[in-house]
Design an enzyme around this catalytic site. Sequence first.
Site, PDB file in Angstrom:
ATOM      1  N   SER A  23       1.561  -4.327  13.382  1.00  0.00           N
ATOM      2  CA  SER A  23       1.715  -5.388  12.394  1.00  0.00           C
ATOM      3  C   SER A  23       0.766  -5.160  11.229  1.00  0.00           C
ATOM      4  CB  SER A  23       1.438  -6.758  13.026  1.00  0.00           C
ATOM      5  OG  SER A  23       1.444  -7.776  12.032  1.00  0.00           O
ATOM      6  N   SER A  75       0.247   3.459   5.623  1.00  0.00           N
ATOM      7  CA  SER A  75      -0.588   2.946   6.712  1.00  0.00           C
ATOM      8  C   SER A  75      -1.739   3.856   7.098  1.00  0.00           C
ATOM      9  CB  SER A  75       0.278   2.675   7.945  1.00  0.00           C
ATOM     10  OG  SER A  75       1.022   1.493   7.763  1.00  0.00           O
ATOM     11  N   ALA A  89      11.437  -7.201  -1.487  1.00  0.00           N
ATOM     12  CA  ALA A  89      11.567  -5.894  -2.137  1.00  0.00           C
ATOM     13  C   ALA A  89      12.000  -4.792  -1.177  1.00  0.00           C
ATOM     14  CB  ALA A  89      10.253  -5.506  -2.797  1.00  0.00           C
ATOM     15  N   GLN A 115      14.329  -5.178   1.273  1.00  0.00           N
ATOM     16  CA  GLN A 115      15.582  -5.512   1.941  1.00  0.00           C
ATOM     17  C   GLN A 115      16.781  -4.731   1.422  1.00  0.00           C
ATOM     18  OE1 GLN A 115      15.094  -7.372   4.633  1.00  0.00           O
ATOM     19  NE2 GLN A 115      12.960  -7.439   3.937  1.00  0.00           N
ATOM     20  N   GLY A 122       2.008   6.926   7.925  1.00  0.00           N
ATOM     21  CA  GLY A 122       2.144   5.888   6.922  1.00  0.00           C
ATOM     22  C   GLY A 122       3.414   6.042   6.140  1.00  0.00           C
TER      23      GLY A 122
END
Length: 384
Positions: free
Chosen positions: A190, A86, A150, A152, A334
């Site tokens: 988000s 991020s 991917a 989970q 990030g």
Amino acid sequence: MAAATAGAVLAAAVGGGAGSAAPPTPDHRSTATVLQHGLGDLHDLGVSGTQGQVRDGNRVTVARSGVADLDTGTPMPVDGYFRIGSTTKTFVSVVLLQLVGEGRIGLDDPIERWLPGVVNGNGNEGRHVTVRQVLQHTSGLYDSTNDLAALQSADEFLAHRFDHYTEAQLVAIAMRHPPLFAAGTHWSYSNTNYLLAGMLIKRVTGHLWYTEVRSRILMPLHLTHTFYPGDRPTLPQPHAEGYRQFAPGGPLIDTTVFNPTVTASAGGLVSTPTDLARFWQAMARGQLLRPGQMAELHQTVLADGFQEIRPGIRYGLGIMWIPNRCGGSWAHVGSMPGMSTLAAVTPDGHRSTVLYLATELADPDWAKAVIQREMALLDGLIWG
């Protein structure tokens, strides 16, 4: 990708800026000692490998701890490549703010004006969400990352790690869910916001977001080790393997190789500590934005979801404010599977810090301990 893996920012008021700061309390240990001990401490908590860099003006201090590969025992590189997650958002926000400064888009323009029909359905209304709210995470839009298979489990990661996505596909996933709140009324992190930001850059300029990042930021600053890999799933050498623990007590899974289009403009860049530290210094010194856009960058709101990390953390336009006893620092965090980053800079741009961890732990207590140690280390380094 997910930003809740580490740190952030405080401003004296929503109006932004660092505000007045008490004189720093000196740490009589050298920067090199603080950095080395701090990275070793993180390694002792279960992180396979760590690396860090502090730039004080042009003076550079680097350190590392642990290994780059659990199988071979190869030492961590001191300036290796990694997925910055991020922290990509800060680059994207700078590009959009440059476009604002050029009069090509407005921060208070509704998303519908530029991306008609994209934010739509299940209560989502693009005409009620502005560019500013997207950059500041006050849009209320659902985070599509939560629905990606991917992330989970280990099995799902191995089955889906090469899946390709476009920003539009990921935003469409978010549109299956109603907004979390009315735009502008609350704050919630988000990735969907910055997928939209990437799409906005394309709509305004006619160029892909990473093309604009390269021409507007990377080339002028000579950041030759920062890039967007697209569908390329591997990292250049040198790099550390990234390891993710998908469940508390579970094994560490090597998550280094996967397709980063899963985050794209919300978290897809690859960089090195040297490039990141130089970027943050340049940004804080006003080398990338005009004064008006710098002021907008620093307009902050309370980051509600990060208060357990440190009370007073705030979020501007793709940038965070982390408070401490001496004032605070501008920063971003990030994470990508198995990798996490914390980059920060003093308000005057003189001193920047980059920390990189090559392991994500699932146990909430251990994960919290890692974050708190990172925050303490940052305090010692940014004002050391």
